[in-house]
Scaffold this motif. Sequence first.
Motif, PDB file in Angstrom:
ATOM      1  N   CYS A   8       0.863  -1.172   0.093  1.00 12.77           N
ATOM      2  CA  CYS A   8       0.021   0.013   0.038  1.00 12.77           C
ATOM      3  C   CYS A   8       0.714   1.345   0.102  1.00 12.77           C
ATOM      4  CB  CYS A   8      -1.014   0.165   1.081  1.00 12.77           C
ATOM      5  SG  CYS A   8      -2.360  -1.155   1.004  1.00 12.77           S
ATOM      6  N   VAL A   9       1.968   1.321   0.785  1.00 12.00           N
ATOM      7  CA  VAL A   9       2.861   2.406   0.714  1.00 12.00           C
ATOM      8  C   VAL A   9       3.400   2.755  -0.519  1.00 12.00           C
ATOM      9  CG1 VAL A   9       4.861   3.301   1.891  1.00 12.00           C
ATOM     10  CG2 VAL A   9       3.287   2.482   3.435  1.00 12.00           C
ATOM     11  N   VAL A  10       4.052   1.473  -1.234  1.00  6.78           N
ATOM     12  CA  VAL A  10       4.476   1.603  -2.355  1.00  6.78           C
ATOM     13  C   VAL A  10       3.631   2.290  -3.500  1.00  6.78           C
ATOM     14  CG1 VAL A  10       5.507   0.350  -4.287  1.00  6.78           C
ATOM     15  CG2 VAL A  10       6.419   0.011  -1.903  1.00  6.78           C
ATOM     16  N   VAL A  11       2.283   1.661  -3.305  1.00  3.52           N
ATOM     17  CA  VAL A  11       1.227   2.043  -4.454  1.00  3.52           C
ATOM     18  C   VAL A  11       1.140   3.670  -4.223  1.00  3.52           C
ATOM     19  CG1 VAL A  11      -1.054   1.834  -5.001  1.00  3.52           C
ATOM     20  CG2 VAL A  11       0.179   0.004  -4.731  1.00  3.52           C
ATOM     21  N   VAL A  12       0.805   4.118  -3.153  1.00  2.00           N
ATOM     22  CA  VAL A  12       0.701   5.548  -2.633  1.00  2.00           C
ATOM     23  C   VAL A  12       1.720   6.230  -3.041  1.00  2.00           C
ATOM     24  CG1 VAL A  12       0.388   7.132  -0.864  1.00  2.00           C
ATOM     25  CG2 VAL A  12      -0.928   5.121  -0.734  1.00  2.00           C
ATOM     26  N   LEU A  13       2.894   5.681  -2.735  1.00  2.00           N
ATOM     27  CA  LEU A  13       4.272   6.707  -3.434  1.00  2.00           C
ATOM     28  C   LEU A  13       4.384   6.755  -4.674  1.00  2.00           C
ATOM     29  CD1 LEU A  13       6.937   5.589  -1.048  1.00  2.00           C
ATOM     30  CD2 LEU A  13       5.834   7.729  -0.693  1.00  2.00           C
ATOM     31  N   VAL A  14       3.865   5.842  -5.610  1.00  2.00           N
ATOM     32  CA  VAL A  14       3.982   5.594  -6.890  1.00  2.00           C
ATOM     33  C   VAL A  14       3.040   6.546  -7.464  1.00  2.00           C
ATOM     34  CG1 VAL A  14       3.881   4.157  -9.131  1.00  2.00           C
ATOM     35  CG2 VAL A  14       5.070   3.434  -7.335  1.00  2.00           C
ATOM     36  N   VAL A  15       1.637   6.625  -7.002  1.00  2.00           N
ATOM     37  CA  VAL A  15       0.563   7.390  -7.375  1.00  2.00           C
ATOM     38  C   VAL A  15       1.107   8.878  -7.196  1.00  2.00           C
ATOM     39  CG1 VAL A  15      -1.819   8.105  -7.135  1.00  2.00           C
ATOM     40  CG2 VAL A  15      -1.074   5.566  -7.269  1.00  2.00           C
ATOM     41  N   LEU A 148      -2.164   9.042 -18.829  1.00  2.00           N
ATOM     42  CA  LEU A 148      -2.286   7.646 -19.147  1.00  2.00           C
ATOM     43  C   LEU A 148      -1.032   6.861 -19.129  1.00  2.00           C
ATOM     44  CD1 LEU A 148      -4.305   8.386 -22.216  1.00  2.00           C
ATOM     45  CD2 LEU A 148      -5.076   7.465 -20.148  1.00  2.00           C
ATOM     46  N   GLY A 149       0.188   7.406 -19.413  1.00  2.00           N
ATOM     47  CA  GLY A 149       1.364   6.522 -19.168  1.00  2.00           C
ATOM     48  C   GLY A 149       1.660   6.321 -17.809  1.00  2.00           C
ATOM     49  N   GLY A 150       1.601   7.411 -16.895  1.00  2.00           N
ATOM     50  CA  GLY A 150       1.549   7.260 -15.684  1.00  2.00           C
ATOM     51  C   GLY A 150       0.554   6.094 -15.211  1.00  2.00           C
ATOM     52  N   ALA A 151      -0.796   6.492 -15.459  1.00  2.00           N
ATOM     53  CA  ALA A 151      -1.632   5.282 -14.857  1.00  2.00           C
ATOM     54  C   ALA A 151      -1.245   4.128 -15.199  1.00  2.00           C
ATOM     55  CB  ALA A 151      -2.981   5.801 -15.136  1.00  2.00           C
ATOM     56  N   SER A 152      -0.844   3.886 -16.416  1.00  2.00           N
ATOM     57  CA  SER A 152      -0.381   2.662 -17.034  1.00  2.00           C
ATOM     58  C   SER A 152       0.605   1.886 -16.071  1.00  2.00           C
ATOM     59  CB  SER A 152      -0.177   2.446 -18.590  1.00  2.00           C
ATOM     60  OG  SER A 152      -1.288   3.150 -19.284  1.00  2.00           O
ATOM     61  N   VAL A 154       1.295   2.494 -12.854  1.00  2.00           N
ATOM     62  CA  VAL A 154       0.873   2.281 -11.562  1.00  2.00           C
ATOM     63  C   VAL A 154       0.025   0.747 -11.782  1.00  2.00           C
ATOM     64  CG1 VAL A 154      -0.978   3.274  -9.649  1.00  2.00           C
ATOM     65  CG2 VAL A 154       0.765   4.517 -10.883  1.00  2.00           C
ATOM     66  N   LEU A 155      -0.927   0.830 -12.699  1.00  2.00           N
ATOM     67  CA  LEU A 155      -1.483  -0.348 -12.876  1.00  2.00           C
ATOM     68  C   LEU A 155      -1.059  -1.756 -13.111  1.00  2.00           C
ATOM     69  CD1 LEU A 155      -4.517  -1.486 -13.089  1.00  2.00           C
ATOM     70  CD2 LEU A 155      -4.385  -1.188 -15.425  1.00  2.00           C
ATOM     71  N   ILE A 156       0.182  -1.506 -13.856  1.00  2.00           N
ATOM     72  CA  ILE A 156       1.061  -2.733 -14.103  1.00  2.00           C
ATOM     73  C   ILE A 156       1.939  -2.940 -12.913  1.00  2.00           C
ATOM     74  CG2 ILE A 156       3.190  -3.407 -15.414  1.00  2.00           C
ATOM     75  CD1 ILE A 156       1.903  -1.813 -17.959  1.00  2.00           C
ATOM     76  N   SER A 157       2.401  -2.018 -12.391  1.00  2.00           N
ATOM     77  CA  SER A 157       3.162  -2.163 -10.801  1.00  2.00           C
ATOM     78  C   SER A 157       2.243  -3.148 -10.134  1.00  2.00           C
ATOM     79  CB  SER A 157       3.610  -1.050 -10.558  1.00  2.00           C
ATOM     80  OG  SER A 157       4.391  -0.308 -11.174  1.00  2.00           O
ATOM     81  N   PHE A 158       1.036  -2.249  -9.862  1.00  2.00           N
ATOM     82  CA  PHE A 158      -0.181  -3.185  -8.689  1.00  2.00           C
ATOM     83  C   PHE A 158      -0.414  -4.525  -9.293  1.00  2.00           C
ATOM     84  CE2 PHE A 158      -4.633  -3.636  -7.278  1.00  2.00           C
ATOM     85  CZ  PHE A 158      -4.148  -3.430  -5.928  1.00  2.00           C
ATOM     86  N   VAL A 159      -0.559  -4.728 -10.388  1.00  2.00           N
ATOM     87  CA  VAL A 159      -0.862  -6.184 -10.804  1.00  2.00           C
ATOM     88  C   VAL A 159       0.306  -7.216 -10.597  1.00  2.00           C
ATOM     89  CG1 VAL A 159      -1.333  -7.702 -12.703  1.00  2.00           C
ATOM     90  CG2 VAL A 159      -2.627  -5.510 -12.533  1.00  2.00           C
ATOM     91  N   GLY A 160       1.603  -6.623 -10.949  1.00  2.00           N
ATOM     92  CA  GLY A 160       2.760  -7.234 -10.727  1.00  2.00           C
ATOM     93  C   GLY A 160       2.879  -7.307  -9.205  1.00  2.00           C
ATOM     94  N   ALA A 161       2.648  -6.617  -8.467  1.00  2.00           N
ATOM     95  CA  ALA A 161       2.835  -6.545  -6.889  1.00  2.00           C
ATOM     96  C   ALA A 161       1.910  -8.101  -6.299  1.00  2.00           C
ATOM     97  CB  ALA A 161       2.733  -5.495  -6.207  1.00  2.00           C
ATOM     98  N   GLY A 162       0.766  -7.848  -6.995  1.00  2.00           N
ATOM     99  CA  GLY A 162      -0.441  -8.730  -6.612  1.00  2.00           C
ATOM    100  C   GLY A 162       0.028 -10.107  -6.977  1.00  2.00           C
TER     101      GLY A 162
END
Length: 178
Positions: A8-15, A148-152, A154-162
Amino acid sequence: MTRYSTLCVVVVLVVAGGAPAVTAQPGDSPQPTTQQNSTQQGEQVDSDLRLVSSAYNGKGTATLVFETDTTKAVTLSDAGGFIDGGTINRRTLILDGAGTHTVTFDVTESSRGYVGVSIATQEVLYAEVIRSPTPSPFAGASGTTGWLGGASIVLISFVGAGIWVVYNEGGEPTEASP
């Protein structure tokens, strides 16, 4: 539990850090570059000559502003022509008297995006890079492309972490105990 907190901390920092930088749009005219010296305005070319600013209009013309203390002979050469080969534009001019002198000069923008001029006096040969290419893959792209590049990412990072968490836990969900 700590894995999920860390995730969660990593996702918040990336966003939070994922806001795109403002980039120049195609057709924007470049701003004149001014380099400052600690004692006088401009970049010292030789003992009597300073380059106050240089700019490229995007259509083959550079504007150079010189400041001199005396009458000075200056030879300008198109540095972009050296990269592309062929005949090089060269012009010798006399900056008549002390003061500021504005000179326009035809230049070549190289295939890589460089624009430059060599400035020769009796004392020195000086190189001025007026424009160099932007290393960003998003140069000239709109703000929407950046978002869109930044959101992509973040989404790829989130799926990869999961996927990484599920793989490390053996692929089976576990029930939390009270």
